[in-house]
Design a protein around this motif. Sequence first.
Motif, mmCIF file in Angstrom:
data_model
loop_
_atom_site.group_PDB
_atom_site.id
_atom_site.type_symbol
_atom_site.label_atom_id
_atom_site.label_comp_id
_atom_site.label_asym_id
_atom_site.label_seq_id
_atom_site.Cartn_x
_atom_site.Cartn_y
_atom_site.Cartn_z
ATOM 1 N N SER A 26 0.829 -1.197 0.000
ATOM 2 C CA SER A 26 0.000 0.000 0.000
ATOM 3 C C SER A 26 0.863 1.246 0.000
ATOM 4 N N ASP A 28 0.326 5.704 0.987
ATOM 5 C CA ASP A 28 -0.562 6.684 1.616
ATOM 6 C C ASP A 28 -0.991 7.752 0.606
ATOM 7 N N SER A 30 -3.489 10.169 1.905
ATOM 8 C CA SER A 30 -4.286 11.075 2.721
ATOM 9 C C SER A 30 -3.884 12.535 2.553
ATOM 10 N N SER A 31 -2.611 12.800 2.259
ATOM 11 C CA SER A 31 -2.171 14.185 2.117
ATOM 12 C C SER A 31 -2.659 14.830 0.829
ATOM 13 N N GLN A 243 -8.944 1.664 -3.171
ATOM 14 C CA GLN A 243 -8.768 2.933 -2.454
ATOM 15 C C GLN A 243 -9.559 2.858 -1.156
ATOM 16 N N ARG A 247 -7.517 7.192 2.447
ATOM 17 C CA ARG A 247 -6.304 7.075 3.253
ATOM 18 C C ARG A 247 -5.135 6.478 2.481
ATOM 19 N N ARG A 248 -5.402 5.427 1.702
ATOM 20 C CA ARG A 248 -4.301 4.750 1.045
ATOM 21 C C ARG A 248 -4.810 3.899 -0.101
#
Length: 401
Positions: A26, A28, A30-31, A243, A247-248
Amino acid sequence: MQKNYYLSSVLMIVLLLFNSNARGDSFDISSYRESGNLLGLAVDPITHNIFLTNGSDGQGRLLEFSPEGVLLNDTIVVRQNGNDVLSSAVMVDNGNLFVNVAYSDDWSSWDRRTIELSRDASTIFSDFDREPFTKGGDGLTYDQTTDHLLISSYADKMVFETTLEGVLVNSYGGFISSYYDIALDPFSGDLFAINNSDILHRYNKESSGNYTLTESFDLSSVGITRTPLALDIDRASGLFYLQESNRRIVEFSLDELLYCPATPWDFKVNTEQYLLTEQLALGNTFTFDYWWEMGMEPTDFNCDFLWFNGAQWETFGWALNFDGSSDGWNTASFLVPSWAQGDTAQIRFQLFDWGQQTNPTIYLRNIVSNGTAPVPEPTTLLLFGTGLAGLSAAVGRRRRK
């Protein structure tokens, strides 16, 4: 004077090996969710790059990532004045992306269309109105054998087949739920679907044209614990990309997933959640349907049902044996002791794991005692245990003086 009795069953699991929880690869994201949900996901079968669509920033952003999660492109898809919401996406064989888009000038009425655009979002080649056959919340996938699109309608529990130009070819039913997104497996031809649960459903298309649910998989077996929002399958590798709740992105293969019941169940019990029913009138028998699942298979299981006589635990003389994960529904049935018949009880189903990382889960349905179904009070609780599952009941009896 009142005397309390306790009924309980204990499942002892003998583990000869240790196993770590399976986790898909996985990265990330989220940003990158700065001003809206990332609702669409498409995988390029040539480069294996991953495209995400931004669902509610009013401009419709398209993001491209490398397979390792490096952001390669962050482009604004410019359409027209108003608000653009991009959702499900898929890449077709010509290298272009098809994306479901909704437009609104005032956020109250929506124009739902499907657009075809270049992978860098610099060119929009065509679009068509999908409103005549869907009612919003639509998943999107691609059938390589026919060069057609499949669009799922969340409101109708239907899937619609169209040409790339938007001409309706066929419509399909047979789905047990509404789905956020769908993905067609190019190797098996089966359709996979996700909704607001941690379950992945697999459908096979019958000769009649409708789809039939054939298998279900527990996404928590690859570490997915939050709502899945978008799904695609790499047509070259067969790997799944999901997805998870903005978040990831999680990559996994189908053989990493554990099976779970393909038909609906009433309750799910694992090491973090037990089931406590409301008061149940006890008759002569107590029965329930169960489906058992584990991350690894020990040599054997056995389940003894016990009751507390006020001084010590005693068995009913009835046992339930497990042998690895279930491949279908089974029914457990046992006689209620004569002293408890006619009383009421709260039945508690509880699982322990003691750090063995076997990920035990029991799916339950049709919990009855002589035809009386209890109402559940599911409770979340973090527990620690080792191969131990408990079914307990607190029974109150009143003696006459």
